[in-house]
Motif scaffolding. Structure first.
Motif, mmCIF file in Angstrom:
data_model
loop_
_atom_site.group_PDB
_atom_site.id
_atom_site.type_symbol
_atom_site.label_atom_id
_atom_site.label_comp_id
_atom_site.label_asym_id
_atom_site.label_seq_id
_atom_site.Cartn_x
_atom_site.Cartn_y
_atom_site.Cartn_z
ATOM 1 N N SER A 278 0.092 -1.470 -0.015
ATOM 2 C CA SER A 278 0.420 0.089 0.315
ATOM 3 C C SER A 278 1.283 1.614 0.041
ATOM 4 N N GLU A 279 0.839 2.069 -0.206
ATOM 5 C CA GLU A 279 0.776 3.538 0.314
ATOM 6 C C GLU A 279 1.399 4.219 1.535
ATOM 7 N N ALA A 280 0.538 3.331 1.940
ATOM 8 C CA ALA A 280 0.968 4.112 3.152
ATOM 9 C C ALA A 280 2.421 2.976 3.811
ATOM 10 N N MET B 166 7.965 3.068 5.141
ATOM 11 C CA MET B 166 9.712 2.280 5.027
ATOM 12 C C MET B 166 10.154 3.353 4.709
ATOM 13 N N HIS B 167 9.969 4.495 3.647
ATOM 14 C CA HIS B 167 10.363 5.243 3.226
ATOM 15 C C HIS B 167 10.759 6.247 4.104
ATOM 16 N N GLU B 168 10.300 7.259 5.929
ATOM 17 C CA GLU B 168 10.652 7.150 6.573
ATOM 18 C C GLU B 168 11.131 6.652 7.477
ATOM 19 N N GLY B 169 11.158 5.696 7.148
ATOM 20 C CA GLY B 169 12.277 5.113 8.383
ATOM 21 C C GLY B 169 12.067 4.354 8.844
ATOM 22 N N HIS B 170 11.128 4.085 8.969
ATOM 23 C CA HIS B 170 9.724 3.141 9.909
ATOM 24 C C HIS B 170 9.329 1.350 10.048
ATOM 25 N N LEU C 16 7.767 -1.907 9.418
ATOM 26 C CA LEU C 16 6.387 -2.381 8.599
ATOM 27 C C LEU C 16 6.153 -3.732 10.425
ATOM 28 N N THR C 17 5.517 -3.631 10.606
ATOM 29 C CA THR C 17 4.722 -4.050 11.475
ATOM 30 C C THR C 17 3.875 -5.658 10.648
ATOM 31 N N ASP C 18 3.526 -6.629 12.032
ATOM 32 C CA ASP C 18 3.022 -7.884 11.277
ATOM 33 C C ASP C 18 1.604 -6.811 10.167
ATOM 34 N N GLU C 19 0.912 -6.493 11.209
ATOM 35 C CA GLU C 19 -0.220 -5.882 10.887
ATOM 36 C C GLU C 19 -0.304 -5.057 9.904
ATOM 37 N N ASP C 20 1.137 -4.218 9.104
ATOM 38 C CA ASP C 20 0.680 -3.949 8.186
ATOM 39 C C ASP C 20 1.210 -4.598 6.910
ATOM 40 N N ARG C 21 1.592 -6.173 7.377
ATOM 41 C CA ARG C 21 2.321 -7.093 6.613
ATOM 42 C C ARG C 21 0.821 -7.601 6.445
ATOM 43 N N TRP C 22 0.163 -8.560 6.689
ATOM 44 C CA TRP C 22 -0.697 -9.317 6.295
ATOM 45 C C TRP C 22 -1.751 -8.676 5.263
ATOM 46 N N PRO C 23 -2.666 -7.507 5.001
ATOM 47 C CA PRO C 23 -3.117 -7.482 3.716
ATOM 48 C C PRO C 23 -1.617 -7.282 2.580
ATOM 49 N N TRP C 24 -0.726 -7.113 2.600
ATOM 50 C CA TRP C 24 0.077 -7.222 1.433
ATOM 51 C C TRP C 24 0.205 -9.048 1.526
ATOM 52 N N LEU C 25 1.013 -9.770 1.855
ATOM 53 C CA LEU C 25 1.067 -10.762 2.384
ATOM 54 C C LEU C 25 -0.656 -11.827 1.479
ATOM 55 N N ARG C 26 -1.448 -11.230 1.580
ATOM 56 C CA ARG C 26 -2.684 -11.906 0.828
ATOM 57 C C ARG C 26 -2.778 -11.866 0.176
ATOM 58 N N SER C 27 -2.467 -10.225 -0.407
ATOM 59 C CA SER C 27 -2.582 -9.792 -1.913
ATOM 60 C C SER C 27 -1.571 -10.717 -2.915
ATOM 61 N N ILE C 28 0.017 -10.823 -2.188
ATOM 62 C CA ILE C 28 0.912 -11.402 -3.049
ATOM 63 C C ILE C 28 -0.065 -13.585 -3.274
ATOM 64 N N ARG C 29 -0.207 -13.930 -2.098
ATOM 65 C CA ARG C 29 -0.989 -15.251 -2.045
ATOM 66 C C ARG C 29 -1.928 -14.799 -3.722
ATOM 67 N N HIS D 281 14.720 3.765 -4.509
ATOM 68 C CA HIS D 281 14.145 2.815 -4.089
ATOM 69 C C HIS D 281 13.453 3.811 -2.347
ATOM 70 N N PHE D 282 12.219 3.406 -2.229
ATOM 71 C CA PHE D 282 10.803 4.233 -0.831
ATOM 72 C C PHE D 282 11.817 3.724 -0.060
ATOM 73 N N PHE D 283 12.806 2.394 0.236
ATOM 74 C CA PHE D 283 13.106 1.788 1.301
ATOM 75 C C PHE D 283 14.366 2.675 2.150
ATOM 76 N N ASP D 284 14.463 2.979 2.795
ATOM 77 C CA ASP D 284 15.459 3.792 4.145
ATOM 78 C C ASP D 284 16.794 2.840 4.262
ATOM 79 N N PRO D 285 17.903 2.744 3.556
ATOM 80 C CA PRO D 285 18.723 1.856 4.079
ATOM 81 C C PRO D 285 18.731 1.024 5.620
ATOM 82 N N SER D 286 18.597 2.545 6.595
ATOM 83 C CA SER D 286 18.778 1.600 7.919
ATOM 84 C C SER D 286 17.858 1.119 8.359
#
Length: 165
Positions: A36-38, A43-47, A49-62, A119-124
């Motif tokens: 998601s954009e959120a 991640m771009h802001e250096g935070h 992701l939590t599992d709650e952030d990941r569940w919908p993402w993983l389901r859409s990949i599945r 890339h949006f991923f913050d290397p930190s």
């Protein structure tokens, strides 16, 4: 067969996945496309992701995996798949889903992340990914060391996938 190039950020999942798909004459998708954009903003802001952030993402990949399986096509995905539970969601008991674990030292990963542009991923966040990583077992995934050229990595994957079939 569905191949999932997995590992922490900087392991070369996208580069290797694209080249692997080209070599196998099949399609490719990067799991980042399913975020998601959120999630991307977080991640771009250096935070991390939590599992709650990941569940919908993983389901859409599945769901995408299921669509490729239903179409009867081989496909390569690039996805971090850091935890066993994430891989369980992506695999969903499907024996034709094969993980390829792209692993390397922290130094190699940090160097790659430092050189990456746009890339949006913050290397930190590398350390948080390494802390989250639950490495697969050799029964669960094909292991490939990333301290070689992408072409050599792809050669090794093709060889190991052929042996596994």
């Amino acid at each position: 067969m569905i191949l999932i190039a997995m590992g922490v950020s900087g392991s070369g999942k996208t580069t290797v996945g694209e080249q692997l798909a080209a070599r196998l004459h099949c399609g490719f998708a990067d799991a980042d496309e399913f975020h998601s954009e959120a999630n991307k903003k977080k991640m771009h802001e250096g935070h991390p992701l939590t599992d709650e952030d990941r569940w919908p993402w993983l389901r859409s990949i599945r769901e995408a995996i299921e669509a490729k399986r239903a179409a009867g096509v081989d496909f390569v995905f690039a996805c971090s798949a850091l935890k066993v539970v994430y891989r369980d969601i992506l695999r969903a008991g499907d024996k034709d889903v094969v993980f390829v674990y792209l692993h390397g030292t922290r130094e190699v990963l940090a160097t790659r992340l430092g050189a990456r542009k746009g890339h949006f991923f913050d290397p930190s966040l590398l350390q948080s990914q390494l802390d989250t990583l639950e490495p697969p077992t050799e029964e669960e995934a094909i292991f490939v060391d990333i301290d070689q050229t992408p072409e050599q990595v792809v050669d090794e994957i093709v060889e190991k996938v052929t042996l596994r079939r």
